[in-house]
Design an enzyme around this catalytic site. Structure first.
Site, PDB file in Angstrom:
ATOM      1  N   HIS A  39     -16.065 -38.452 -40.454  1.00 23.37           N
ATOM      2  CA  HIS A  39     -14.913 -37.562 -40.230  1.00 23.37           C
ATOM      3  C   HIS A  39     -14.713 -36.608 -41.409  1.00 23.37           C
ATOM      4  O   HIS A  39     -14.363 -35.442 -41.228  1.00 23.37           O
ATOM      5  CB  HIS A  39     -13.633 -38.389 -40.064  1.00 23.37           C
ATOM      6  CG  HIS A  39     -13.603 -39.253 -38.849  1.00 23.37           C
ATOM      7  ND1 HIS A  39     -13.519 -40.625 -38.910  1.00 23.37           N
ATOM      8  CD2 HIS A  39     -13.635 -38.934 -37.531  1.00 23.37           C
ATOM      9  CE1 HIS A  39     -13.490 -41.119 -37.690  1.00 23.37           C
ATOM     10  NE2 HIS A  39     -13.567 -40.123 -36.832  1.00 23.37           N
ATOM     11  N   GLY A 149     -19.017 -34.650 -34.257  1.00 22.71           N
ATOM     12  CA  GLY A 149     -20.198 -35.269 -34.861  1.00 22.71           C
ATOM     13  C   GLY A 149     -21.323 -35.484 -33.858  1.00 22.71           C
ATOM     14  O   GLY A 149     -21.084 -35.725 -32.672  1.00 22.71           O
ATOM     15  N   LYS A 151     -23.321 -37.979 -33.825  1.00 26.97           N
ATOM     16  CA  LYS A 151     -23.516 -39.389 -33.426  1.00 26.97           C
ATOM     17  C   LYS A 151     -23.161 -39.541 -31.951  1.00 26.97           C
ATOM     18  O   LYS A 151     -23.791 -40.299 -31.223  1.00 26.97           O
ATOM     19  CB  LYS A 151     -22.668 -40.338 -34.259  1.00 26.97           C
ATOM     20  CG  LYS A 151     -22.902 -41.791 -33.840  1.00 26.97           C
ATOM     21  CD  LYS A 151     -22.164 -42.782 -34.696  1.00 26.97           C
ATOM     22  CE  LYS A 151     -20.700 -42.811 -34.380  1.00 26.97           C
ATOM     23  NZ  LYS A 151     -20.347 -43.696 -33.261  1.00 26.97           N
ATOM     24  N   ARG A 189     -15.599 -48.256 -35.576  1.00 29.67           N
ATOM     25  CA  ARG A 189     -15.741 -49.632 -35.086  1.00 29.67           C
ATOM     26  C   ARG A 189     -16.498 -50.525 -36.078  1.00 29.67           C
ATOM     27  O   ARG A 189     -16.426 -51.747 -35.973  1.00 29.67           O
ATOM     28  CB  ARG A 189     -16.424 -49.654 -33.724  1.00 29.67           C
ATOM     29  CG  ARG A 189     -15.529 -49.099 -32.618  1.00 29.67           C
ATOM     30  CD  ARG A 189     -16.126 -49.292 -31.238  1.00 29.67           C
ATOM     31  NE  ARG A 189     -15.211 -48.893 -30.189  1.00 29.67           N
ATOM     32  CZ  ARG A 189     -15.103 -47.670 -29.697  1.00 29.67           C
ATOM     33  NH1 ARG A 189     -15.869 -46.703 -30.170  1.00 29.67           N
ATOM     34  NH2 ARG A 189     -14.244 -47.397 -28.740  1.00 29.67           N
TER      35      ARG A 189
END
Ligand code: PAF
Length: 283
Positions: A39, A149, A151, A189
Site C-alpha cells: 500500500h 497493485g 498482486k 492477510r
C-alpha cells in the site's frame, strides 16, 4: 497526525471540490486498511504524480465470500492513519458501513469474461463486489488517477475494464507487487499467519517461479510446465492447493501453450487464509 480523516461522502466531496477548483489533481488509493509496504508503494506513486492524495479505507462486505473472513479482517485504524500521515497522504476517507451502503444495494456492477477464470470460479460474486464498490469510490472521489497493485492482477483488469465500459474518466495506474525478502508478496492477510504458516506461505511464489523457469527453458505445454510447481505445493503440508494457471495477460483466459507474454497466477490456502500471487513471463 497531519492527515485529515474524513468519514462522510458529503465532507469529502466538499474538500475535493475545493482542491479541484484550485486546479489540483487528485490521486486515489483504494484500500481495505491493514496497510503494508504494498500500500505504501501505491501512496508513493500517487504522491509522485498527483497534488492531492486520497486513501480510502473501507472493508467492503460485498466482496467477501465468507462472513468469517469479513469479521476477521484486520482493522488497525490508528496505525493506518499514522502510516498515511508519514506517507504524506492528504485525506483518509474511512466511511462507516451505513455511509457506503445506507441500504443493501440493488445495483451491482458485473464485469463478464475477465472474471470467468483464475480466482473468479472460486470466489462467486467477489469481483461484482469489488467492481461495485470501486465504481462507487470513483464517483465519490472523481480522481484523475487511481492506483492498484499488480498482486491483484485480475482485480486490476476488472477495474480497468469497468472504468472503460462505464466511461469513467480516470487513469488506472498499475503498481508493481512488493515482496518480502523471501519472495512472499505483502498482503493484509499475512498478519493472520503463525510463524510456521508464514514460512510455508513462501511456497506460492516459489511455485510461480518454477513455472516461469520451465517456460523459459522451452516447455511450452502449460500442463507440463505446471507439473513441478503443483508437486512443490503438494509437498508443503501446511498449504492447500487451489489453482495454478498460465493465462493470456489481456483476456485472463488460461492458455494451453505459451507462445508469448503470459500471466502465471495461483492461489493457495494456509489454514483459513487464502493467498494469491502472480508474475509475468514472456516465452
Ligand atoms: O484491493 C483491495 O484492497 C480491495 O479489493 C479494494 C480495491 C479496495 C476494493 O474494496
Amino acid at each position: 497526525v497531519s492527515v485529515r480523516l474524513v468519514e462522510t461522502i458529503g465532507e469529502l466531496r466538499k474538500l475535493l471540490q475545493e482542491a479541484r477548483r484550485r486546479g489540483q489533481s487528485i490521486g486515489l488509493v483504494p484500500t481495505m486498511g491493514a496497510l503494508h509496504a504494498g500500500h505504501l508503494k501505491l501512496m508513493e506513486e500517487a504522491r509522485k504524480r498527483d497534488d492531492i492524495v486520497v486513501v480510502t479505507i473501507f472493508v467492503n462486505p460485498t466482496q467477501f465470500n465468507q462472513q468469517e473472513d469479513f469479521k476477521n479482517y484486520p482493522r488497525p485504524l490508528s496505525d493506518d492513519l499514522k502510516k498515511c500521515s508519514d506517507a504524506g497522504v492528504d485525506f483518509v476517507f474511512a466511511p462507516s458501513l451505513e455511509e457506503m451502503y445506507p441500504s443493501p444495494p440493488l445495483t451491482m456492477v458485473a464485469v463478464a469474461e475477465l472474471t470467468k477464470h483464475l480466482c473468479g470460479p472460486f470466489r462467486p460474486g467477489h469481483f461484482e463486489g469489488v467492481a461495485t464498490v470501486v465504481a462507487k469510490l470513483f464517483h465519490i472521489v472523481q480522481a484523475d488517477r487511481a492506483y492498484f497493485g499488480q498482486k491483484d492482477a485480475q482485480q486490476f483488469a476488472v477495474i480497468q475494464r469497468m472504468a472503460r465500459d462505464l466511461n469513467i474518466p480516470i487513469e488506472i495506474v498499475p503498481v508493481e507487487t512488493v515482496r518480502e525478502p523471501d519472495g512472499l508478496a505483502f498482503s493484509s492477510r499475512n498478519r493472520r499467519l503463525t510463524l510456521e504458516q508464514r514460512q510455508a506461505a513462501t511456497v506460492l511464489f516459489r511455485a510461480l517461479r518454477l513455472v516461469e523457469r520451465e517456460i523459459q527453458r522451452g516447455v511450452a505445454l502449460v500442463e507440463a510446465a505446471k507439473r513441478p510447481a503443483v508437486a512443490l505445493i503438494g509437498a508443503e503440508p501446511l498449504a492447500r492447493f487451489e489453482y495454478l494457471d498460465v493465462a493470456d495477460p489481456e483476456t485472463l483466459h488460461p492458455v494451453a501453450n505459451v507462445t508469448g507474454p503470459a500471466l502465471i497466477a495461483g492461489a493457495i490456502w494456509i489454514g483459513d487464509v487464502r493467498l494469491i500471487d502472480n508474475i509475468r513471463v514472456s516465452a
